[in-house]
Structure formats: structure tokens, C-alpha cells
Design a protein around this motif. Structure first.
Motif, PDB file in Angstrom:
ATOM      1  N   GLY A  32       0.799  -1.211   0.000  1.00 50.38           N
ATOM      2  CA  GLY A  32       0.000   0.000   0.000  1.00 50.38           C
ATOM      3  C   GLY A  32       0.830   1.258   0.000  1.00 50.38           C
ATOM      4  O   GLY A  32       2.042   1.243   0.198  1.00 50.38           O
ATOM      5  N   ASP A  33       0.141   2.358  -0.245  1.00 51.93           N
ATOM      6  CA  ASP A  33       0.782   3.663  -0.213  1.00 51.93           C
ATOM      7  C   ASP A  33      -0.252   4.676   0.285  1.00 51.93           C
ATOM      8  O   ASP A  33      -1.445   4.442   0.228  1.00 51.93           O
ATOM      9  CB  ASP A  33       1.266   4.054  -1.612  1.00 51.93           C
ATOM     10  N   GLY A  34       0.229   5.801   0.782  1.00 53.53           N
ATOM     11  CA  GLY A  34      -0.687   6.821   1.289  1.00 53.53           C
ATOM     12  C   GLY A  34      -1.231   6.442   2.656  1.00 53.53           C
ATOM     13  O   GLY A  34      -0.468   6.267   3.608  1.00 53.53           O
ATOM     14  N   PRO A  35      -2.563   6.265   2.779  1.00 50.32           N
ATOM     15  CA  PRO A  35      -3.146   5.917   4.082  1.00 50.32           C
ATOM     16  C   PRO A  35      -2.675   4.554   4.595  1.00 50.32           C
ATOM     17  O   PRO A  35      -2.647   4.313   5.791  1.00 50.32           O
ATOM     18  CB  PRO A  35      -4.648   5.886   3.825  1.00 50.32           C
ATOM     19  N   TRP A  36      -2.316   3.667   3.680  1.00 49.21           N
ATOM     20  CA  TRP A  36      -1.847   2.349   4.098  1.00 49.21           C
ATOM     21  C   TRP A  36      -0.518   2.447   4.850  1.00 49.21           C
ATOM     22  O   TRP A  36      -0.205   1.573   5.663  1.00 49.21           O
ATOM     23  CB  TRP A  36      -1.713   1.422   2.901  1.00 49.21           C
ATOM     24  N   ASP A  37       0.251   3.482   4.576  1.00 47.12           N
ATOM     25  CA  ASP A  37       1.478   3.699   5.350  1.00 47.12           C
ATOM     26  C   ASP A  37       1.156   3.922   6.819  1.00 47.12           C
ATOM     27  O   ASP A  37       1.869   3.444   7.705  1.00 47.12           O
ATOM     28  CB  ASP A  37       2.261   4.888   4.803  1.00 47.12           C
ATOM     29  N   TRP A  38       0.078   4.656   7.091  1.00 42.68           N
ATOM     30  CA  TRP A  38      -0.322   4.892   8.480  1.00 42.68           C
ATOM     31  C   TRP A  38      -0.767   3.607   9.147  1.00 42.68           C
ATOM     32  O   TRP A  38      -0.486   3.381  10.334  1.00 42.68           O
ATOM     33  CB  TRP A  38      -1.428   5.938   8.540  1.00 42.68           C
ATOM     34  N   VAL A  39      -1.460   2.752   8.411  1.00 44.98           N
ATOM     35  CA  VAL A  39      -1.892   1.465   8.969  1.00 44.98           C
ATOM     36  C   VAL A  39      -0.673   0.617   9.317  1.00 44.98           C
ATOM     37  O   VAL A  39      -0.604   0.002  10.382  1.00 44.98           O
ATOM     38  CB  VAL A  39      -2.819   0.722   7.977  1.00 44.98           C
ATOM     39  N   SER A  40       0.307   0.592   8.416  1.00 43.58           N
ATOM     40  CA  SER A  40       1.504  -0.203   8.683  1.00 43.58           C
ATOM     41  C   SER A  40       2.281   0.345   9.873  1.00 43.58           C
ATOM     42  O   SER A  40       2.764  -0.422  10.713  1.00 43.58           O
ATOM     43  CB  SER A  40       2.393  -0.278   7.443  1.00 43.58           C
ATOM     44  N   TRP A  41       2.415   1.670   9.972  1.00 41.76           N
ATOM     45  CA  TRP A  41       3.099   2.271  11.116  1.00 41.76           C
ATOM     46  C   TRP A  41       2.373   1.953  12.414  1.00 41.76           C
ATOM     47  O   TRP A  41       2.999   1.655  13.444  1.00 41.76           O
ATOM     48  CB  TRP A  41       3.210   3.785  10.941  1.00 41.76           C
ATOM     49  N   LEU A  42       1.060   2.030  12.392  1.00 39.01           N
ATOM     50  CA  LEU A  42       0.278   1.748  13.590  1.00 39.01           C
ATOM     51  C   LEU A  42       0.429   0.291  14.025  1.00 39.01           C
ATOM     52  O   LEU A  42       0.671   0.003  15.203  1.00 39.01           O
ATOM     53  CB  LEU A  42      -1.199   2.076  13.340  1.00 39.01           C
ATOM     54  N   CYS A  43       0.306  -0.623  13.080  1.00 36.96           N
ATOM     55  CA  CYS A  43       0.411  -2.051  13.419  1.00 36.96           C
ATOM     56  C   CYS A  43       1.810  -2.411  13.898  1.00 36.96           C
ATOM     57  O   CYS A  43       1.974  -3.054  14.942  1.00 36.96           O
ATOM     58  CB  CYS A  43       0.039  -2.903  12.212  1.00 36.96           C
ATOM     59  N   LEU A  44       2.820  -2.014  13.145  1.00 35.56           N
ATOM     60  CA  LEU A  44       4.184  -2.378  13.525  1.00 35.56           C
ATOM     61  C   LEU A  44       4.657  -1.617  14.750  1.00 35.56           C
ATOM     62  O   LEU A  44       5.425  -2.146  15.562  1.00 35.56           O
ATOM     63  CB  LEU A  44       5.129  -2.154  12.339  1.00 35.56           C
ATOM     64  N   GLY A  45       4.189  -0.400  14.921  1.00 36.11           N
ATOM     65  CA  GLY A  45       4.537   0.355  16.124  1.00 36.11           C
ATOM     66  C   GLY A  45       3.907  -0.224  17.375  1.00 36.11           C
ATOM     67  O   GLY A  45       4.526  -0.236  18.444  1.00 36.11           O
ATOM     68  N   SER A  46       2.686  -0.729  17.243  1.00 33.76           N
ATOM     69  CA  SER A  46       2.050  -1.344  18.413  1.00 33.76           C
ATOM     70  C   SER A  46       2.746  -2.631  18.809  1.00 33.76           C
ATOM     71  O   SER A  46       2.886  -2.927  20.002  1.00 33.76           O
ATOM     72  CB  SER A  46       0.567  -1.595  18.138  1.00 33.76           C
ATOM     73  N   VAL A  47       3.208  -3.394  17.833  1.00 35.63           N
ATOM     74  CA  VAL A  47       3.964  -4.617  18.135  1.00 35.63           C
ATOM     75  C   VAL A  47       5.281  -4.264  18.820  1.00 35.63           C
ATOM     76  O   VAL A  47       5.661  -4.873  19.826  1.00 35.63           O
ATOM     77  CB  VAL A  47       4.209  -5.435  16.856  1.00 35.63           C
ATOM     78  N   THR A  48       5.975  -3.261  18.298  1.00 32.92           N
ATOM     79  CA  THR A  48       7.232  -2.830  18.914  1.00 32.92           C
ATOM     80  C   THR A  48       6.991  -2.300  20.322  1.00 32.92           C
ATOM     81  O   THR A  48       7.745  -2.621  21.251  1.00 32.92           O
ATOM     82  CB  THR A  48       7.894  -1.748  18.048  1.00 32.92           C
ATOM     83  N   GLY A  49       5.952  -1.507  20.485  1.00 35.28           N
ATOM     84  CA  GLY A  49       5.631  -0.979  21.806  1.00 35.28           C
ATOM     85  C   GLY A  49       5.302  -2.079  22.805  1.00 35.28           C
ATOM     86  O   GLY A  49       5.720  -2.021  23.966  1.00 35.28           O
ATOM     87  N   ALA A  50       4.559  -3.091  22.370  1.00 31.97           N
ATOM     88  CA  ALA A  50       4.228  -4.200  23.264  1.00 31.97           C
ATOM     89  C   ALA A  50       5.478  -4.974  23.669  1.00 31.97           C
ATOM     90  O   ALA A  50       5.630  -5.352  24.832  1.00 31.97           O
ATOM     91  CB  ALA A  50       3.225  -5.138  22.590  1.00 31.97           C
ATOM     92  N   CYS A  51       6.389  -5.177  22.736  1.00 32.47           N
ATOM     93  CA  CYS A  51       7.624  -5.897  23.052  1.00 32.47           C
ATOM     94  C   CYS A  51       8.499  -5.102  24.018  1.00 32.47           C
ATOM     95  O   CYS A  51       9.067  -5.667  24.956  1.00 32.47           O
ATOM     96  CB  CYS A  51       8.395  -6.209  21.773  1.00 32.47           C
ATOM     97  N   VAL A  52       8.600  -3.809  23.805  1.00 35.61           N
ATOM     98  CA  VAL A  52       9.392  -2.973  24.717  1.00 35.61           C
ATOM     99  C   VAL A  52       8.748  -2.935  26.094  1.00 35.61           C
ATOM    100  O   VAL A  52       9.426  -3.083  27.115  1.00 35.61           O
ATOM    101  CB  VAL A  52       9.552  -1.549  24.137  1.00 35.61           C
ATOM    102  N   TRP A  53       7.439  -2.755  26.141  1.00 33.61           N
ATOM    103  CA  TRP A  53       6.728  -2.688  27.420  1.00 33.61           C
ATOM    104  C   TRP A  53       6.880  -3.992  28.202  1.00 33.61           C
ATOM    105  O   TRP A  53       7.161  -3.992  29.396  1.00 33.61           O
ATOM    106  CB  TRP A  53       5.270  -2.372  27.168  1.00 33.61           C
ATOM    107  N   LEU A  54       6.716  -5.115  27.526  1.00 32.03           N
ATOM    108  CA  LEU A  54       6.841  -6.412  28.199  1.00 32.03           C
ATOM    109  C   LEU A  54       8.297  -6.695  28.555  1.00 32.03           C
ATOM    110  O   LEU A  54       8.568  -7.346  29.570  1.00 32.03           O
ATOM    111  CB  LEU A  54       6.277  -7.524  27.319  1.00 32.03           C
ATOM    112  N   GLY A  55       9.230  -6.260  27.729  1.00 30.57           N
ATOM    113  CA  GLY A  55      10.640  -6.482  28.022  1.00 30.57           C
ATOM    114  C   GLY A  55      11.101  -5.733  29.257  1.00 30.57           C
ATOM    115  O   GLY A  55      11.838  -6.270  30.091  1.00 30.57           O
TER     116      GLY A  55
END
Length: 60
Positions: A32-55
Motif C-alpha cells: 500500500g501507499d498513502g493511508p496504508w502507510d499509516w496502517v503499517s506504522w500503527l500495526c508495527l509500532g504497536s507490536v514494537t511498543g508491546a515488546c518494549v513494554w513487556l521487556g
């Protein structure tokens, strides 16, 4: 079916959610491009945030 969920649900619920968020984030980032970039950032950022928080929580 309910007995299976009671046995496996508490163990596998969050790993499945994290796996789906990772897969959705990676696919939308690649295709994707455009709005799909925001979806990818949100999904991958939430995964990264969960890993950091749990770590950080495990180290204390």
C-alpha cells in the motif's frame, strides 16, 4: 469448543494478536501507499511498543 478455548485461549490469545498485527503491518507496508502507510506504522509500532513494554516489565 469452549473447553478448547479455556485451555488454549489464555496462552495463545496475545501471541495471535501480535502475529496478526505484524502480518497486517508488513503486508500494508509492502503493497500500500498513502493511508496504508499509516496502517503499517500503527500495526508495527504497536507490536514494537508491546515488546518494549513487556521487556522492561520482565526485568524488574
Amino acid at each position: 469448543m469452549k473447553a478448547l478455548w479455556n485451555a488454549l485461549g489464555p496462552v495463545w490469545a496475545w501471541p495471535v494478536v501480535i502475529a496478526l498485527a505484524s502480518a497486517i503491518g508488513l503486508v500494508t507496508a509492502l503493497l500500500g501507499d498513502g493511508p496504508w502507510d499509516w496502517v503499517s506504522w500503527l500495526c508495527l509500532g504497536s507490536v514494537t511498543g508491546a515488546c518494549v513494554w513487556l521487556g522492561w516489565g520482565r526485568g524488574r
